[in-house]
Every structure is written in C-alpha cells, then in structure tokens.
Design a protein around this motif. Structure first.
Motif, mmCIF file in Angstrom:
data_model
loop_
_atom_site.group_PDB
_atom_site.id
_atom_site.type_symbol
_atom_site.label_atom_id
_atom_site.label_comp_id
_atom_site.label_asym_id
_atom_site.label_seq_id
_atom_site.Cartn_x
_atom_site.Cartn_y
_atom_site.Cartn_z
ATOM 1 N N MET A 61 22.727 -42.565 -53.813
ATOM 2 C CA MET A 61 22.256 -41.710 -54.902
ATOM 3 C C MET A 61 22.735 -40.301 -54.598
ATOM 4 O O MET A 61 22.332 -39.710 -53.586
ATOM 5 C CB MET A 61 20.721 -41.742 -55.016
ATOM 6 C CG MET A 61 20.171 -40.757 -56.047
ATOM 7 S SD MET A 61 18.358 -40.843 -56.240
ATOM 8 C CE MET A 61 18.236 -42.174 -57.414
ATOM 9 N N TYR A 65 21.286 -36.441 -58.720
ATOM 10 C CA TYR A 65 20.218 -37.345 -59.140
ATOM 11 C C TYR A 65 19.043 -37.305 -58.162
ATOM 12 O O TYR A 65 17.879 -37.411 -58.568
ATOM 13 C CB TYR A 65 20.759 -38.773 -59.249
ATOM 14 C CG TYR A 65 21.872 -38.923 -60.261
ATOM 15 C CD1 TYR A 65 21.642 -38.716 -61.614
ATOM 16 C CD2 TYR A 65 23.168 -39.258 -59.866
ATOM 17 C CE1 TYR A 65 22.667 -38.851 -62.544
ATOM 18 C CE2 TYR A 65 24.194 -39.386 -60.783
ATOM 19 C CZ TYR A 65 23.937 -39.180 -62.128
ATOM 20 O OH TYR A 65 24.949 -39.300 -63.049
ATOM 21 N N GLY A 83 21.252 -47.823 -62.472
ATOM 22 C CA GLY A 83 22.535 -47.287 -62.086
ATOM 23 C C GLY A 83 23.669 -48.214 -62.462
ATOM 24 O O GLY A 83 23.569 -48.994 -63.412
ATOM 25 N N GLU A 99 21.060 -43.778 -60.266
ATOM 26 C CA GLU A 99 20.794 -42.560 -61.020
ATOM 27 C C GLU A 99 19.294 -42.270 -61.101
ATOM 28 O O GLU A 99 18.892 -41.122 -61.308
ATOM 29 C CB GLU A 99 21.381 -42.672 -62.430
ATOM 30 C CG GLU A 99 22.904 -42.821 -62.437
ATOM 31 C CD GLU A 99 23.468 -42.926 -63.843
ATOM 32 O OE1 GLU A 99 22.721 -42.587 -64.803
ATOM 33 O OE2 GLU A 99 24.618 -43.340 -63.996
#
Length: 411
Positions: A61, A65, A83, A99
């Motif tokens: 990540m 984000y 994601g 995300e």
C-alpha cells in the motif's frame, strides 16, 4: 523452417503485467484475508502478506493511500482489501496493490478509535492524577464549538440562567469535516493564549460516529491534555463517547450538562451567603456577650474598683522596701569596713618595717642576699644594715658563735 521467437525475461514479465492490469476482475477487486508480516517502511509505504487457510499473496500500500487510512494495520487482523493485481517486473512476482483496508467484523473508525484509545491510555493521558478540578465560581467560560449550532445556544441559556453574572466567550470552530480537528486545536490554543477564561468547554451536538470523528483525532486529544485551562468535554449525546471525553478533566453527557457543571445557580450562592451572614452575626453576638461579661467581672476587681488606693499601697510598700534595703546595705558595708581594718592591722604588725621600729635590723650582703646566719659571711666582708629610717654599710671585724645556753666563742 520457421524459427521460434525468443523472448527476454523482461518482455515476458511486461506481457504478464499487461494481462493482469487489463483483466476486468483483477483490475478492481475486494479480497478478504489475514494480515501477516506487516512492515511500515520509512518511506511511508506499507508492505504485508494477505493470507487465508489455503494461500497467501504479497501486498503493498503506497504512502498516498496509507496516509488516508484511519487505523493502523496489525498482524493477525482480518481485513477486506480493495485494490488491484499487478506484477513487479524486477522479481517476476505478482502482488496486490491495496488502495483501502477495512477490518472485518468492526468498522474502520471503530478500529481506529480503539487503537488510539489504547495508545493514549498507555501514555497516561487518561490518568486521574492529571485531572484538574473545575472552578466552582468561574467569572468567564470559553466555549470551543460551532457558533451556529443549537448546542451553543443551549449552553448560553443554561449558563446565564444559572448565573447571569458569568461571561461566556465563544470561539467559532469547525466541529465536523476533514479540517475540523485542526480548527479545534487552533481554538484550544487561542483560548489558552487569551488567558481570561476560568474553564473551557469543547464540544458539539449529537451526530453519527463520522460526524463526531474530529473529537477522536490524536491532535485534538493532545491539545486538550496540554491546555492550561481546565477542560470539560461536551460531545454529542449521553451515549456518545469520544477520545476527547477520556482526556478532558471532566466529561459532560451533553453540551447543556457541561454548562451546568461549569456554573452554580446564583440563587444557591445567595442562599449560601445568607447562611454565612447569619452564622457570622450569631458568632459575633456570642463574642460580644462573652466579652461584655468578662468586662463586667474585671470592673468589679479591686484593682479597677479602687485603682488609686491600690497604687498608694504599692507605693508605700516600695518605700518600705527601699528603706529596708538601704539599712541592709549600710550594715554590710560597716561589717566589711571593720573586717578590712582588722586585716590591715594584722598585716601591718607582720611588716618588716614594723619589726625594725622595735629596734631590729635587716642585714644583706653586697649581692642583696639576706643574712640569717654568720656562716654566710667572712671577716672583712662588707654588709648593708637596714634600719627603720635608713641603711648602713659595715665591715665585719669579728665573728662569734652563740648557741642556746652557751657562752660566746670567737671564731
């Protein structure tokens, strides 16, 4: 013969990456699993593995984000990941690019709330030792809230009804939205810099967890803890609890309740003052009565009844004592004088000059040695003879020894 086409490793990886990224399912998907091997990199990126009973996949990540995530991921946490799937060309491994994450079973905000609560509690921000007493008779109350909400009107009504003399300073503040937490921190600092308030109320009316979330932000909690002015939290309804409630010096169930906790009814103060006045008057009357009785008792005392007579008696006593003391001193002086005279006569009788006055003389050698025996001299020696009125020098012509009961004999 057609020769087979030979691909490079990079070409194959790029081809597979394009296949994954253009797949309608893999391009946007939700995956459920357990976080393991979690690592928060110094760059701000999160790296972890998402696994279940039959498999595992590497995940990343990126910072943009991760910074928006309201909670902090932990190993063992069951989450739903949103994601996409792609391939990292350098290693040829595919991985999930996350995300957003949401804990399974509890909401994201609830998880963030519990994590921050545990962190601040471990740091001691909730300890009772740091809680300050709210002033009972404040002259000025500062309120950090929205100036247009119903909550601020309720607080003003309650406070002024209970004590019309109290001053209320409203510090207009955002209490909902992404910028609300920073605005609350700014207002709390402004109240402390102003320095005229005795107590500070921070809060707003009711709402959803999302609406009240700014009061669960870490910077708001630390600003309340750092406030030099005692803080009452008044967020939402009685069933709503926020991080601000735990950090504040006192929690109020509602904004109206906060106004009540910050003030005392003026009627109650007047009643207390009247009781104190009555008690003071009673105590003063008791003191005056007791003092009056004591004064009457003293006025009847002989010293105060006939002061001049008492003074004359004391004066006569002083004169008599002075006469007696003078006589005693004269007697002592006379006794000592007689004693000195007696000692003087005795001393005078023992003086060598007194003996010389009776016909005796003292003889010394030329060296000053007193002669007590003829053995100390020889014929022809010169000696000094002391009489009562002078001295003579003589030469020894002859020596004669005389013992007790014997005649003189020449030497």
């Amino acid at each position: 013969m057609i020769e087979p086409k030979i691909f490079t490793v990079g070409q194959i990886n790029r081809y597979i990456k394009n296949l994954l990224e253009n797949d309608c399912i893999l391009n946007s998907l939700l995956i459920r699993g357990e976080i393991s091997n979690f690592k928060a990199h110094g760059t701000g990126h999160f790296y972890f593995t998402l696994k279940d009973a039959v498999g595992a996949v590497n995940c990343v990540m990126f910072r943009q984000y991760a910074e928006t995530l309201p909670f902090f991921p932990e190993n063992g946490m069951q989450v739903v990941l949103y994601g996409s799937v792609s391939l990292y060309e350098k290693t040829g491994q595919y991985q999930l690019y996350a995300e957003f994450l949401e804990p399974v079973g509890v909401g994201v905000l609830q998880t963030a709330f519990e994590q921050l609560k545990q962190q601040l509690e471990a740091e001691g921000l909730f300890d009772a030792d740091y809680k300050r007493e709210i002033p009972k008779n404040p002259t000025c109350i500062a309120v950090v809230t929205s100036p247009t909400g119903a909550a601020v009107q309720d607080m003003i009504k309650v406070a002024t009804r209970r004590n019309p003399a109290v001053k209320i300073a409203i510090f207009p503040t955002l209490v909902q939205g992404a910028k609300a937490a920073d605005d609350i921190v700014r207002s709390i600092k402004a109240v402390n810099q102003w320095g005229k308030a005795d107590v500070l109320i921070v809060g707003r009316g009711g709402g959803s967890l999302e609406d009240l979330w700014c009061f669960n932000e870490e910077n708001v909690a630390r600003a309340i803890f750092a406030s030099e002015i005692p803080v009452i939290s008044a967020v939402g309804h009685e069933t709503d609890f926020t991080i601000a409630d735990f950090v504040a010096d006192l929690r109020a169930a509602t904004p109206s309740a906060a106004a009540e906790l910050a003030t005392e009814p003026l009627e109650q103060k007047i009643e207390i003052l009247q009781k104190m006045t009555t008690r003071l008057q009673r105590d003063m009357q008791a003191i005056l009565t007791s003092s009056g009785r004591r004064l009457l008792f003293l006025l009847k005392h002989p010293i105060l009844a006939k002061p001049l007579e008492r003074m004359d008696i004391a004066k006569q006593q002083v004169i008599q004592n002075q006469t007696d003391l003078t006589k005693q001193i004269e007697q002592i002086l006379l006794y000592q004088k007689n004693k000195v005279q007696q000692l003087s006569h005795r001393l005078e009788a023992l003086s060598p000059y007194a003996v010389m006055g009776r016909g005796y003389a003292m003889v010394t050698t030329t060296a000053g040695e007193i002669l007590t025996s003829i053995k100390q001299t020889q014929t022809g020696d010169v000696v000094t003879v002391y009489l009562k009125d002078g001295s003579l020098q003589a030469e020894i012509k002859k020596k004669a020894v005389k013992s007790h009961g014997e005649k003189e004999s020449d030497i």
